[in-house]
Design a protein around this motif. Structure first.
Motif, PDB file in Angstrom:
ATOM      1  N   LYS A   1      23.673  46.524 -13.632  1.00 16.92           N
ATOM      2  CA  LYS A   1      24.052  46.072 -15.073  1.00 16.92           C
ATOM      3  C   LYS A   1      23.298  45.048 -15.442  1.00 16.92           C
ATOM      4  O   LYS A   1      23.354  43.958 -14.770  1.00 16.92           O
ATOM      5  N   TYR A   2      22.284  45.084 -16.429  1.00 18.34           N
ATOM      6  CA  TYR A   2      21.612  43.808 -16.892  1.00 18.34           C
ATOM      7  C   TYR A   2      22.140  43.864 -18.012  1.00 18.34           C
ATOM      8  O   TYR A   2      21.875  44.618 -19.149  1.00 18.34           O
ATOM      9  N   PHE A   3      22.740  42.459 -18.637  1.00 18.56           N
ATOM     10  CA  PHE A   3      22.665  41.941 -20.108  1.00 18.56           C
ATOM     11  C   PHE A   3      21.818  41.436 -20.560  1.00 18.56           C
ATOM     12  O   PHE A   3      21.006  40.533 -19.938  1.00 18.56           O
ATOM     13  N   PRO A   4      21.333  41.765 -21.818  1.00 17.82           N
ATOM     14  CA  PRO A   4      20.189  41.091 -22.526  1.00 17.82           C
ATOM     15  C   PRO A   4      20.654  39.754 -22.808  1.00 17.82           C
ATOM     16  O   PRO A   4      21.626  39.759 -23.355  1.00 17.82           O
ATOM     17  N   VAL A   5      19.493  38.781 -22.884  1.00 21.68           N
ATOM     18  CA  VAL A   5      19.463  37.615 -23.471  1.00 21.68           C
ATOM     19  C   VAL A   5      18.865  37.678 -24.690  1.00 21.68           C
ATOM     20  O   VAL A   5      17.502  37.736 -24.679  1.00 21.68           O
ATOM     21  N   GLN A   6      19.365  37.398 -25.751  1.00 24.37           N
ATOM     22  CA  GLN A   6      18.633  37.584 -27.214  1.00 24.37           C
ATOM     23  C   GLN A   6      18.649  35.891 -27.770  1.00 24.37           C
ATOM     24  O   GLN A   6      19.767  35.393 -27.645  1.00 24.37           O
ATOM     25  N   ARG A   7      17.368  35.754 -28.329  1.00 24.85           N
ATOM     26  CA  ARG A   7      17.166  34.565 -29.229  1.00 24.85           C
ATOM     27  C   ARG A   7      16.714  34.670 -30.557  1.00 24.85           C
ATOM     28  O   ARG A   7      16.179  35.979 -30.478  1.00 24.85           O
ATOM     29  N   GLY A   8      16.803  33.763 -31.332  1.00 21.58           N
ATOM     30  CA  GLY A   8      16.072  33.812 -32.616  1.00 21.58           C
ATOM     31  C   GLY A   8      16.850  34.745 -33.859  1.00 21.58           C
ATOM     32  O   GLY A   8      17.897  35.157 -33.276  1.00 21.58           O
TER      33      GLY A   8
ATOM     34  N   LYS B   1      20.857  39.598 -14.562  1.00 16.10           N
ATOM     35  CA  LYS B   1      20.994  40.815 -13.831  1.00 16.10           C
ATOM     36  C   LYS B   1      22.346  40.439 -13.167  1.00 16.10           C
ATOM     37  O   LYS B   1      22.280  40.098 -12.038  1.00 16.10           O
ATOM     38  N   ALA B   2      23.269  41.005 -13.701  1.00 15.73           N
ATOM     39  CA  ALA B   2      24.715  40.909 -13.314  1.00 15.73           C
ATOM     40  C   ALA B   2      25.033  41.790 -12.124  1.00 15.73           C
ATOM     41  O   ALA B   2      25.925  41.167 -11.284  1.00 15.73           O
ATOM     42  N   VAL B   3      24.724  42.645 -11.969  1.00 16.80           N
ATOM     43  CA  VAL B   3      24.895  43.761 -11.065  1.00 16.80           C
ATOM     44  C   VAL B   3      23.446  44.363 -10.592  1.00 16.80           C
ATOM     45  O   VAL B   3      22.832  44.881 -11.526  1.00 16.80           O
ATOM     46  N   ASP B   4      22.955  44.102  -9.662  1.00 17.05           N
ATOM     47  CA  ASP B   4      21.655  44.462  -9.145  1.00 17.05           C
ATOM     48  C   ASP B   4      21.434  45.216  -8.272  1.00 17.05           C
ATOM     49  O   ASP B   4      21.514  44.726  -6.880  1.00 17.05           O
ATOM     50  N   ASP B   5      21.526  46.696  -8.243  1.00 17.17           N
ATOM     51  CA  ASP B   5      21.199  47.648  -6.932  1.00 17.17           C
ATOM     52  C   ASP B   5      22.302  47.486  -6.033  1.00 17.17           C
ATOM     53  O   ASP B   5      21.984  47.222  -4.711  1.00 17.17           O
ATOM     54  N   VAL B   6      23.482  47.797  -6.573  1.00 19.94           N
ATOM     55  CA  VAL B   6      24.594  47.539  -5.473  1.00 19.94           C
ATOM     56  C   VAL B   6      25.087  49.071  -4.805  1.00 19.94           C
ATOM     57  O   VAL B   6      25.191  50.065  -5.825  1.00 19.94           O
ATOM     58  N   THR B   7      25.223  49.327  -3.726  1.00 18.70           N
ATOM     59  CA  THR B   7      25.513  50.494  -2.995  1.00 18.70           C
ATOM     60  C   THR B   7      26.539  50.242  -1.977  1.00 18.70           C
ATOM     61  O   THR B   7      26.625  49.300  -1.153  1.00 18.70           O
ATOM     62  N   PHE B   8      27.992  51.103  -2.014  1.00 19.54           N
ATOM     63  CA  PHE B   8      28.674  50.870  -1.015  1.00 19.54           C
ATOM     64  C   PHE B   8      29.837  52.324  -1.153  1.00 19.54           C
ATOM     65  O   PHE B   8      29.662  52.818  -2.232  1.00 19.54           O
ATOM     66  N   THR B   9      30.550  52.530  -0.076  1.00 22.86           N
ATOM     67  CA  THR B   9      31.460  53.476  -0.149  1.00 22.86           C
ATOM     68  C   THR B   9      32.757  52.883   0.121  1.00 22.86           C
ATOM     69  O   THR B   9      33.091  51.994   0.891  1.00 22.86           O
TER      70      THR B   9
ATOM     71  N   LYS C   1      31.084  39.888  -9.904  1.00 17.99           N
ATOM     72  CA  LYS C   1      32.193  40.802  -9.119  1.00 17.99           C
ATOM     73  C   LYS C   1      32.917  41.598 -10.289  1.00 17.99           C
ATOM     74  O   LYS C   1      33.321  42.478 -10.398  1.00 17.99           O
ATOM     75  N   THR C   2      33.250  40.875 -11.584  1.00 17.46           N
ATOM     76  CA  THR C   2      34.089  41.316 -12.376  1.00 17.46           C
ATOM     77  C   THR C   2      33.047  42.373 -13.306  1.00 17.46           C
ATOM     78  O   THR C   2      33.656  43.529 -13.508  1.00 17.46           O
ATOM     79  N   THR C   3      31.879  42.212 -13.536  1.00 15.21           N
ATOM     80  CA  THR C   3      31.011  43.095 -14.109  1.00 15.21           C
ATOM     81  C   THR C   3      30.863  44.318 -13.293  1.00 15.21           C
ATOM     82  O   THR C   3      30.983  45.423 -13.777  1.00 15.21           O
ATOM     83  N   LEU C   4      30.861  44.280 -11.915  1.00 13.06           N
ATOM     84  CA  LEU C   4      30.946  45.363 -10.919  1.00 13.06           C
ATOM     85  C   LEU C   4      32.291  46.048 -11.038  1.00 13.06           C
ATOM     86  O   LEU C   4      32.099  47.403 -11.518  1.00 13.06           O
ATOM     87  N   ALA C   5      33.561  45.679 -11.156  1.00  9.10           N
ATOM     88  CA  ALA C   5      34.640  45.899 -11.417  1.00  9.10           C
ATOM     89  C   ALA C   5      34.607  46.863 -12.736  1.00  9.10           C
ATOM     90  O   ALA C   5      35.274  47.889 -12.814  1.00  9.10           O
TER      91      ALA C   5
ATOM     92  N   PRO D   1      27.325  50.981 -17.271  1.00  7.32           N
ATOM     93  CA  PRO D   1      26.363  50.671 -16.112  1.00  7.32           C
ATOM     94  C   PRO D   1      25.124  51.111 -16.725  1.00  7.32           C
ATOM     95  O   PRO D   1      24.879  52.102 -17.412  1.00  7.32           O
ATOM     96  N   ASP D   2      23.805  50.355 -16.240  1.00  9.60           N
ATOM     97  CA  ASP D   2      22.470  50.749 -16.775  1.00  9.60           C
ATOM     98  C   ASP D   2      21.917  51.840 -15.776  1.00  9.60           C
ATOM     99  O   ASP D   2      21.130  52.935 -16.403  1.00  9.60           O
ATOM    100  N   LYS D   3      22.062  51.796 -14.720  1.00 14.46           N
ATOM    101  CA  LYS D   3      21.502  52.616 -13.498  1.00 14.46           C
ATOM    102  C   LYS D   3      22.660  52.883 -12.476  1.00 14.46           C
ATOM    103  O   LYS D   3      23.424  52.068 -12.269  1.00 14.46           O
ATOM    104  N   GLY D   4      22.252  54.006 -11.731  1.00 10.58           N
ATOM    105  CA  GLY D   4      22.974  54.224 -10.686  1.00 10.58           C
ATOM    106  C   GLY D   4      24.258  55.394 -10.762  1.00 10.58           C
ATOM    107  O   GLY D   4      24.313  55.857 -11.837  1.00 10.58           O
ATOM    108  N   ARG D   5      24.764  55.567  -9.574  1.00  7.67           N
ATOM    109  CA  ARG D   5      25.883  56.694  -9.823  1.00  7.67           C
ATOM    110  C   ARG D   5      27.033  56.062  -9.209  1.00  7.67           C
ATOM    111  O   ARG D   5      27.167  55.089  -8.227  1.00  7.67           O
ATOM    112  N   ILE D   6      28.314  56.364  -9.593  1.00  8.43           N
ATOM    113  CA  ILE D   6      29.597  56.048  -9.272  1.00  8.43           C
ATOM    114  C   ILE D   6      30.308  57.328  -8.933  1.00  8.43           C
ATOM    115  O   ILE D   6      30.844  57.727  -9.914  1.00  8.43           O
TER     116      ILE D   6
END
Ligand code: ADP
Ligand code: SF4
Ligand code: MG
Length: 342
Positions: free
Chosen positions: A14-21, A31-39, A56-60, A69-74
């Motif tokens: 999960k990546y949150f965009p940082v916006q300006r202007g 990059k709050a959650v970046d390629d996390v894998t676990f069972t 942690k909270t973003t993952l939860a 989420p942007d990418k991955g499977r749950i």
């Protein structure tokens, strides 16, 4: 505890965009959650630890699609079927929420002040299309299980102590009898005096109701007694995952060692006896290249900033994200004493 998976998380990001202007141009991503894998296995308590801001909270929240989420499977291995939460339909999400619930960190902001306890606790049942009278009956039946008398049903959140509010949050999570519960730092907003009561309540409920927990905390000491396995998170990534014994006694990642060393400081006014990490936690907007821990790691070498290490299986279900996990000598007091840092 079994080896049967109840939840499989694969390459979740999960990546949150940082916006300006003026035109809110996206200039970077957190990059709050970046390629996390676990069972997560049925019946276990999986502890998830890491410093504040590591994701942690973003993952939860991603696990329950409270954040998309942007990418991955749950994959939730439900009672009837396995289901990918990331691509689940609205109707399927209703079923997911019956099987997985979350307890939030702060019972002061997570309970609507205008709702009575009975309505707060009944809400997930109403969402499951259970009638109001039946929902109210089930709330009255559940309240004593979380240590609250029936007279609490008509109270408002502001009439309750912090511990009582968190008991209400726990009842609200358990009212639909979910096999899986995510607890996001459930005691860190509470007075120290009531923390162990709430932890003990969660432990009792786990054995009574056959629950599986993902238990989030920012330090290792709190998860030690309740977790079967522990995942350590740093800047959006898992850096070590293993049984509680592997993580506490056979840790192979320098960051786990650092977290353990800081957990050894029982009294913050006597920090001189402990050891801490040097340097600030880098920003998750631009995490260091290669190994995210390379800017603070006493063992960092050239390869560390050039190449990102993978989370590797060291055997016996012990996973570590470090190029040199096999060879580092972590027995030394590698982290500078606080006093020396001035
Ligand atoms: N909605 C959001 N928009 C932008 N950034 C966010 C949002 N939520 C969290 N973040 C950022 O993501 C990172 C991880 O935050 P969080 O998941 O709350 O960490 P933790 O729970 O471990 O303290 C932080 O840098 C935080 O500022
Ligand atoms: S990969 Fe390098 S920088 Fe990262 S933890 Fe291992 S030794 Fe330290
Ligand atoms: Mg948090």
């Amino acid at each position: 505890m079994s080896d049967t998976p109840i939840l499989q998380v694969e390459h979740l990001s999960k990546y949150f965009p940082v916006q300006r202007g003026l035109f809110r141009k996206t200039v970077a991503h957190v990059k709050a959650v970046d390629d996390v894998t676990f069972t997560v296995h049925k019946g276990e308590c999986l502890g998830l630890v890491g410093e504040s801001g590591c994701g942690k909270t973003t993952l939860a929240r991603c696990l329950l699609r409270l954040v998309e989420p942007d990418k991955g499977r749950i994959v939730l291995h439900g009672e009837q079927q396995a289901l990918d939460i990331v691509s689940a339909s609205r109707k399927e999400m209703l079923d997911v929420r019956r099987q997985m619930q979350i307890i939030f960190q702060d019972p002061f902001s997570s309970l609507d002040p205008r709702w009575r306890v009975t309505d707060v606790v009944a809400e997930p049942l109403i969402a499951q299309r259970i009638g109001r009278a039946e929902a109210a009956r089930r709330v009255l039946e559940l309240l004593p299980t979380v240590g609250l008398g029936a007279h609490f049903a008509d109270r408002f959140p502001h009439e309750l102590s912090g511990g009582e509010r968190q008991r209400v949050s726990i009842a609200r999570a358990l009212i639909v009898s979910p096999p899986l519960v995510v607890a996001d730092e459930p005691v860190s907003a509470l007075d120290v005096s009531v923390r162990s009561q709430i932890i003990n309540l969660l432990l009792d409920l786990q054995s009574q109701m056959n629950l599986t927990y993902i238990f989030i905390a920012h330090d290792l000491s709190i998860v030690k007694h309740i977790s079967h396995r522990i995942a350590v998170m740093y800047l959006g990534q898992l850096v070590e995952l293993g049984t509680t014994r592997q993580v506490f006694e056979q840790y192979r990642h320098p960051y786990t060692k650092a977290l353990l060393a800081s957990a050894l400081i029982p009294d913050p006014t006597r920090r001189d006896e402990g050891y801490v990490l040097e340097g600030e936690v880098p920003s998750p907007i631009n995490p260091p290249s290669g190994c995210h821990f390379s800017t603070r790691c006493p063992f960092a070498q050239e390869r560390c900033s050039a190449e990102e290490p993978a989370l590797r299986d060291m055997g016996d279900g012990h996973w570590v994200r470090c190029h040199f996990a096999e060879e580092l000598d972590l027995s030394e007091e590698i982290f500078a004493p606080v006093a020396a840092l001035g």
